[in-house]
Design an enzyme around this catalytic site. Structure first.
Site, short mmCIF file in Angstrom:
data_model
loop_
_atom_site.label_atom_id
_atom_site.label_comp_id
_atom_site.label_asym_id
_atom_site.label_seq_id
_atom_site.Cartn_x
_atom_site.Cartn_y
_atom_site.Cartn_z
N SER A 1 0.84 -1.18 0.00
CA SER A 1 0.00 0.00 0.00
C SER A 1 0.89 1.24 0.00
O SER A 1 2.05 1.19 -0.39
CB SER A 1 -0.96 -0.03 1.20
N TYR B 1 -6.01 6.80 -7.32
CA TYR B 1 -5.03 5.95 -6.67
C TYR B 1 -5.23 5.91 -5.16
O TYR B 1 -5.24 4.84 -4.54
CB TYR B 1 -3.63 6.44 -7.01
N LYS C 1 -6.12 2.60 -2.90
CA LYS C 1 -5.24 2.11 -1.83
C LYS C 1 -5.96 2.10 -0.49
O LYS C 1 -5.74 1.21 0.34
CB LYS C 1 -3.97 2.96 -1.77
#
Length: 333
Positions: free
Chosen positions: A136, A150, A154
């Protein structure tokens, strides 16, 4: 001999992780989309003397990941560790990212980790052993501008992993499940990503070596921890978001200009299709990289720090209470 699968392993952090395990004597399965770079990565890893299987697959395809898991388990005698590393992003303001792009980033960055985890579990459950590592980012904890797709993907990884971990505990499963949160890292990815910002993407300082991330993963497989934070900035982001989120918002806003480099035309990048390029671990900013291979912190460190801080606060509270009590006693004489 132990075996590991690493997704997104033909360059950057994924290749650094695969190289660390190959150097450590493990058999390695690597998954990526670009066939020529994948073969180059395979040759690089084979130089360490162990068996390497290169699997060309899109991590957004669950059937492809299942097939990769089956092949590695058959040819390497099982799967002892699986690292979900593959990702993609779109560098642009949130309103300029299309619904299709959000879906694709989610598929490659979040759902790929779901699919990879489920593929690994099919084999690990029957073997009653294994470690799954989710790669991560500090941006899952403290989101940054120009990275909405993004950051959202995550953050979803954390939710999925925490839920699954509770289920594994309920099953009394011996399978370990860890999340490794990364800082800014010098990889080729900024030059390959889809970019609509009008500028080259710059990863702000401090910038870390991909091999530090690989060492953190190696240590986590050897001695699994619930969570690992790589680099001082990741720990600072987690702390800042916990104690002063509004202040963290304002500091994050400064990252808009900090991420924008030289002007450039929009780039389609590797979101939908792989781009060509060499099997390189490092990006173009080696001159800015911090020279450390051991700067990572585990959830065990965090818990010790919490206990120390809590003990200190309780001690201060007791002293303050004692002082108040004595003051009142004097007034009542």
């Amino acid at each position: 001999m132990s075996s590991i699968i690493v997704t997104g392993a033909s360059a950057g952090i994924g290749l650094a992780i695969a190289e660390r395990f190959a150097r450590g004597g493990w058999q390695v399965g690597i998954i990526a989309r670009e066939p020529q770079r994948l073969e180059s990565a395979k040759r690089l890893l084979e130089a360490h003397g162990g068996k390497v299987i290169a699997l060309c697959a899109d991590v957004a395809d669950p059937a492809a990941l299942d097939a990769a898991a089956d092949r590695v388990a058959t040819e390497l005698g099982g799967i002892d560790a699986w690292v979900n590393n593959a990702m993609s992003t779109v560098v642009a303001r949130a309103g300029e990212i299309t619904p299709e792009e959000y879906q694709r980033v989610t598929a490659t960055t979040y759902l790929s980790q779901v699919y990879g985890t489920l593929a690994a579990l099919r084999h690990m459950r029957s073997a009653r052993r294994g470690t799954i590592i989710q790669i991560s980012s500090g941006l899952a904890i403290r989101s940054a501008p120009l990275q909405a797709a993004y950051c959202g993907a995550k953050a979803a990884v954390t939710g999925f992993t925490d839920s699954l971990r509770a289920e594994l505990i309920d099953e009394a499963s011996p399978i370990a499940l860890s999340v490794v949160y990364l800082p800014g890292v010098n990889t080729p990815q900024p030059g390959w990503s889809r970019n609509r910002s009008g500028h080259e993407q710059v990863i702000p300082d401090p910038l870390f070596d991909p091999r530090l991330c690989a060492e953190a993963v190696w240590a986590t497989v050897e001695d699994p921890e619930r969570e690992v934070w790589v680099g001082r900035t990741t720990a600072m982001m987690a702390l800042g978001q916990r104690i002063a989120p509004a202040y963290s918002d304002r500091k994050a806003a400064e990252m808009v200009t900090a991420q924008l480099g030289a002007p450039m035309e929009p780039r389609e990048g590797n979101l939908d299709e792989a781009v060509t390029g060499p099997a390189l671990i490092d990006g173009d900013a080696k001159d800015r990289v911090i020279d450390t291979r051991s700067e990572f912190f585990t959830s065990r460190h965090r818990d010790i720090l919490k206990m120390t801080a809590t003990g200190g606060l309780l001690g201060l509270g007791a002293l303050a209470g004692l002082g108040l009590s004595r003051g009142l006693a004097r007034l009542l004489r």
